[in-house]
Design an enzyme around this catalytic site. Structure first.
Site, PDB file in Angstrom:
ATOM      1  N   PRO A   1       0.937  -1.116  -0.416  1.00  0.00           N
ATOM      2  CA  PRO A   1       0.109  -0.001  -0.078  1.00  0.00           C
ATOM      3  C   PRO A   1       0.938   1.297   0.032  1.00  0.00           C
ATOM      4  O   PRO A   1       1.512   1.805   0.971  1.00  0.00           O
ATOM      5  CB  PRO A   1      -0.926   0.028   1.258  1.00  0.00           C
ATOM      6  CG  PRO A   1      -0.015  -1.122   2.440  1.00  0.00           C
ATOM      7  CD  PRO A   1       0.815  -1.916   1.344  1.00  0.00           C
TER       8      PRO A   1
ATOM      9  N   ASP B   1       5.979   2.301   2.503  1.00  0.00           N
ATOM     10  CA  ASP B   1       5.026   1.494   2.848  1.00  0.00           C
ATOM     11  C   ASP B   1       4.063   1.540   4.048  1.00  0.00           C
ATOM     12  O   ASP B   1       4.501   1.663   5.151  1.00  0.00           O
ATOM     13  CB  ASP B   1       5.587   0.037   2.958  1.00  0.00           C
ATOM     14  CG  ASP B   1       4.966  -1.135   2.873  1.00  0.00           C
ATOM     15  OD1 ASP B   1       3.630  -1.032   3.289  1.00  0.00           O
ATOM     16  OD2 ASP B   1       5.257  -2.150   2.967  1.00  0.00           O
ATOM     17  N   HIS B   2       2.707   1.770   3.689  1.00  0.00           N
ATOM     18  CA  HIS B   2       2.005   2.361   4.795  1.00  0.00           C
ATOM     19  C   HIS B   2       1.786   1.269   5.870  1.00  0.00           C
ATOM     20  O   HIS B   2       0.970   1.549   6.895  1.00  0.00           O
ATOM     21  CB  HIS B   2       0.567   2.710   4.196  1.00  0.00           C
ATOM     22  CG  HIS B   2      -0.178   3.745   4.958  1.00  0.00           C
ATOM     23  ND1 HIS B   2       0.488   4.560   6.117  1.00  0.00           N
ATOM     24  CD2 HIS B   2      -1.385   4.385   4.981  1.00  0.00           C
ATOM     25  CE1 HIS B   2      -0.474   5.262   6.356  1.00  0.00           C
ATOM     26  NE2 HIS B   2      -1.689   5.481   5.963  1.00  0.00           N
ATOM     27  N   ARG B   3       1.837  -0.025   5.699  1.00  0.00           N
ATOM     28  CA  ARG B   3       1.905  -1.115   6.531  1.00  0.00           C
ATOM     29  C   ARG B   3       2.688  -1.021   7.785  1.00  0.00           C
ATOM     30  O   ARG B   3       2.356  -1.180   8.851  1.00  0.00           O
ATOM     31  CB  ARG B   3       2.251  -2.376   5.993  1.00  0.00           C
ATOM     32  CG  ARG B   3       1.062  -2.886   4.807  1.00  0.00           C
ATOM     33  CD  ARG B   3       1.524  -3.970   4.214  1.00  0.00           C
ATOM     34  NE  ARG B   3       2.835  -3.992   3.649  1.00  0.00           N
ATOM     35  CZ  ARG B   3       3.445  -5.088   2.907  1.00  0.00           C
ATOM     36  NH1 ARG B   3       2.790  -6.276   2.760  1.00  0.00           N
ATOM     37  NH2 ARG B   3       4.636  -4.671   2.126  1.00  0.00           N
TER      38      ARG B   3
ATOM     39  N   VAL C   1       5.010   2.368   7.774  1.00  0.00           N
ATOM     40  CA  VAL C   1       5.184   3.807   7.972  1.00  0.00           C
ATOM     41  C   VAL C   1       4.026   4.590   8.071  1.00  0.00           C
ATOM     42  O   VAL C   1       3.136   4.593   7.167  1.00  0.00           O
ATOM     43  CB  VAL C   1       6.325   4.311   7.089  1.00  0.00           C
ATOM     44  CG1 VAL C   1       6.469   5.937   7.182  1.00  0.00           C
ATOM     45  CG2 VAL C   1       7.408   3.487   6.862  1.00  0.00           C
TER      46      VAL C   1
END
Length: 489
Positions: free
Chosen positions: A283, A459-461, A463
């Site tokens: 993501p 990476d939104h998982r 950060v």
């Protein structure tokens, strides 16, 4: 023993065999290259783990192999195989004994011919049905005549060719007509071809004749993978036909004009696969920010001549690497990897920065290791050398491993801002475009400044948006006051 493809690099699961460097029967030494493999990062040789004789090749040029797959069957015997001249004395003790097998074998091929009437000439073999009747039960020639008269006469004629000595050699009998009727039915209607509707649809889309495909499942049932393997084999065979080497591709005419189809290069195919996987599974969040690099450009102009005297070229990429490492130390979650299998975050205490390099074959990312331990002169020298060897596909595999973060600088191409794709297993990448002279309002008046728009993808998982924004702002801060970084400000 079977020599398997070893681990190559993080995220590299295999590659395509560009060239097989040995053949069966060759004696190889330890460390000698067996094959040349092209991965999405580089073309690398695969060495033999020990000396021995190549008993069997398990791959060929164009095959795709994965890590752990067997490449060759190697006999670990230390001594090379004996030559034919060395083996002959062991087979016979005298020249006469050596020559004896050749003389005794000479009449052997003539035995089948001696059993047939000598007076019958090849031209007298015209009625092929007579020969067929002697070799098969009576009912089989009758069924053949019922099937088709043209096949009954044409097929035996192909089986009645004389050998080089003029004697009639024994030939296989004609296939029963029932078998031929089944083959004709399979070719015309496709009803007898063991393949499900989905496979038939795939074959139509790829232009594959299922009668030419060999099924791998029980009863010769054809799967989708069998069809794809047939297409790959056909493409390899038609890639460079004799007398047509170097053709740009296959040209087709359509109602709109001509089209050219080319085989997708190996490196491009791997890049497409990796980017699809990265974009699908990660993501992405893209954080944009403007940096006023007017002072940085003046700094670059001031010190570039001194770097040149030492054989180096001070580029903005070298400065971007230093700025990135400074920000990564403050926000270690962007210098980490995510292990969802074990539910862990792996923080890296080293700073290896990948640098995207354009090559004629596609984008390759060599790595500058331990950037935090090197000054700008060392980074500039190493970066220039890496980029040059990468374009020539001479970069070593070790120089493509271990990146913890990546910088992609497209400013040299005159490109504006863009949204880069994260290269897994990393969780961040910095995209840099071209700085533009922009009027900026300062101290009550408009002044021209060099404004560079950055884009950090993360990476939104792992950060969060706030940390991603702070990380981007820290890079901007360093670029706007590069000397302040060295002063600890």
């Amino acid at each position: 023993m079977k020599v398997e493809l070893p681990f190559l690099a993080d995220g590299v699961e295999g590659g395509d065999v560009v060239q097989v460097l040995v053949k069966e029967g060759d004696h190889v030494a330890e460390g000698q290259s067996l094959i040349e493999l092209e991965t999405e990062k580089a073309t690398v040789p695969v060495p033999a783990p020990s000396g021995g004789t190549v008993m069997k090749l398990l791959v060929r040029q164009g095959d795709h192999v994965k890590v752990g797959q067997a490449l060759v069957d190697l006999d670990g015997g230390g001594s090379p195989p004996k030559t034919a001249e060395q083996e002959q004395p062991a087979a016979a003790s005298t020249p006469q004994q050596i020559a004896q097998p050749a003389t005794s074998k000479a009449p052997a091929p003539a035995k089948p011919a001696e059993q047939k009437p000598v007076e019958r000439k090849p031209a007298e073999q015209k009625p092929a049905e007579q020969k067929t009747a002697e070799q098969k039960p009576p009912e089989e020639p009758v069924e053949q005549k019922d099937a088709t008269s043209s096949q009954a006469t044409a097929e035996p004629a192909l089986h009645s060719q004389p050998n080089s000595d003029g004697a009639q050699a024994p030939q296989p009998s004609v296939a029963p007509a029932s078998v031929k009727r089944e083959a004709v039915q399979s070719a015309s209607s496709g009803a007898a071809i063991p393949a499900p509707p989905s496979v038939r649809r795939l074959a139509r889309e790829l232009g594959v004749d299922l009668t030419q495909v060999k099924g791998s499942e029980a009863g010769g049932r054809i799967t989708a993978e069998d069809v794809k393997a047939h297409v790959r084999e056909r493409s390899r065979g038609a890639a460079a036909p004799a007398g047509h080497a170097g053709l740009p591709g296959k040209v087709f005419s359509t109602m709109y004009g001509t089209e050219r189809r080319e085989t997708l290069p190996s490196l491009r195919r791997k890049i497409a696969s990796n980017m699809t996987q990265a974009w699908t599974n990660i993501p992405h969040v893209h954080q944009f920010q403007d940096a006023d690099i007017t002072d940085l450009m003046q700094l670059h102009k001031r010190y570039a001549p001194q770097f040149k005297k030492k054989g180096a070229t001070l580029t903005l990429s070298s400065l971007f690497l230093k700025a990135s490492v400074h920000a990564l130390k403050l926000y270690p979650q962007l210098n980490a990897t995510l292990d969802l299998t074990n539910g862990e975050v792996i923080y890296k205490d080293y700073y290896n920065i990948g640098v995207a390099v354009e090559t004629p074959a596609g984008l390759i990312v060599p790595v500058v290791h331990h950037v935090d331990q090197k000054d700008l002169l060392q980074i500039s020298l190493e970066l220039a050398d890496l980029a040059e060897r990468t374009r020539k596909r001479e970069v070593k595999l070790e120089e493509l491993r271990g990146a913890t973060f990546t910088v992609s600088n497209m400013g040299g191409l005159g490109a504006g801002p863009f949204t880069p794709i994260i290269y897994p297993p990393q969780v961040g990448i910095l995209g840099v475009g071209k700085a533009r002279m922009t009027p900026v309002y300062r101290d009550g008046q408009l002044v021209p400044r060099h404004i560079l728009r950055l884009c950090v993808a993360y990476d939104h998982r792992l950060v969060d948006g706030a940390d991603g924004a702070r990380f981007t702002n820290e890079i901007v801060k360093v670029l706007e006051d590069f000397q302040g970084m060295f002063l600890g400000l």
